[in-house]
Design a protein around this motif. Sequence first.
Motif, PDB file in Angstrom:
ATOM      1  N   LYS A  38      10.397  58.376 -19.559  1.00 51.04           N
ATOM      2  CA  LYS A  38       9.728  59.341 -18.922  1.00 51.04           C
ATOM      3  C   LYS A  38      11.170  60.432 -18.603  1.00 51.04           C
ATOM      4  O   LYS A  38      11.853  59.918 -17.739  1.00 51.04           O
ATOM      5  CB  LYS A  38       9.003  59.314 -17.592  1.00 51.04           C
ATOM      6  N   ASP A  41      11.849  65.744 -14.732  1.00 47.82           N
ATOM      7  CA  ASP A  41      11.303  66.950 -14.744  1.00 47.82           C
ATOM      8  C   ASP A  41      12.449  68.187 -14.954  1.00 47.82           C
ATOM      9  O   ASP A  41      13.409  68.047 -14.384  1.00 47.82           O
ATOM     10  CB  ASP A  41      10.419  67.246 -13.593  1.00 47.82           C
ATOM     11  N   VAL A  74       0.807  58.403 -25.711  1.00 48.15           N
ATOM     12  CA  VAL A  74      -0.384  58.642 -24.502  1.00 48.15           C
ATOM     13  C   VAL A  74      -0.278  57.932 -23.296  1.00 48.15           C
ATOM     14  O   VAL A  74      -0.612  56.725 -23.530  1.00 48.15           O
ATOM     15  CB  VAL A  74      -1.630  58.742 -25.302  1.00 48.15           C
ATOM     16  N   SER A  75       0.330  58.415 -22.115  1.00 54.60           N
ATOM     17  CA  SER A  75       0.364  57.368 -21.088  1.00 54.60           C
ATOM     18  C   SER A  75       0.564  58.325 -19.727  1.00 54.60           C
ATOM     19  O   SER A  75       1.173  59.609 -19.920  1.00 54.60           O
ATOM     20  CB  SER A  75       1.756  56.684 -21.261  1.00 54.60           C
ATOM     21  N   ASP A  76       0.107  57.980 -18.694  1.00 51.48           N
ATOM     22  CA  ASP A  76       0.326  58.678 -17.280  1.00 51.48           C
ATOM     23  C   ASP A  76       1.794  58.476 -16.938  1.00 51.48           C
ATOM     24  O   ASP A  76       2.270  59.298 -16.191  1.00 51.48           O
ATOM     25  CB  ASP A  76      -0.770  58.170 -16.360  1.00 51.48           C
ATOM     26  N   ARG A  77       2.339  57.484 -17.300  1.00 45.76           N
ATOM     27  CA  ARG A  77       3.708  57.035 -16.901  1.00 45.76           C
ATOM     28  C   ARG A  77       4.844  57.384 -17.705  1.00 45.76           C
ATOM     29  O   ARG A  77       5.938  57.873 -17.445  1.00 45.76           O
ATOM     30  CB  ARG A  77       3.779  55.395 -16.640  1.00 45.76           C
ATOM     31  N   GLU A  79       6.381  59.185 -21.621  1.00 47.12           N
ATOM     32  CA  GLU A  79       6.220  60.302 -22.619  1.00 47.12           C
ATOM     33  C   GLU A  79       6.695  60.148 -24.187  1.00 47.12           C
ATOM     34  O   GLU A  79       6.310  60.997 -25.102  1.00 47.12           O
ATOM     35  CB  GLU A  79       6.699  61.559 -21.998  1.00 47.12           C
TER      36      GLU A  79
END
Length: 122
Positions: A38, A41, A74-77, A79
């Motif tokens: 991930k 940001d 495809v994951s919430d945790r 990318e």
Amino acid sequence: MKQPAIFLMLLSVLTSCRSSKQVTINNQEQIIKTMLFKWKDGLKAYEKEEAKAIFYMLVDKIDGFDSFKEYQIVSDRFEAVYVLEFSNKNAFEVYNNHPLHKELSQKGPELISDYMEYIHYK
């Protein structure tokens, strides 16, 4: 009241730790390293590309580092998924000790906010 919170935090840390089990592998076994990332940001696209370029350079520099592949996930945790394939243990050790890999590993905390890896042997 603080004890349950501390216990839950400690339990969370312990369950997220990786096993330290030592595995002996034959030098002829293929090694596949799968990394889930991930990115932090706000990281610029060129910063991601520069980091990935190092992996591609290492494939060219290290005999037995057979491939570096990238996949979207495809994951919430996480990318991205990166799969590194090595033809043997020696190539994997050369990769781990290579100055470019060490440099990238040191920059990791500046680039990624979450990370997980798996090592597979064939």
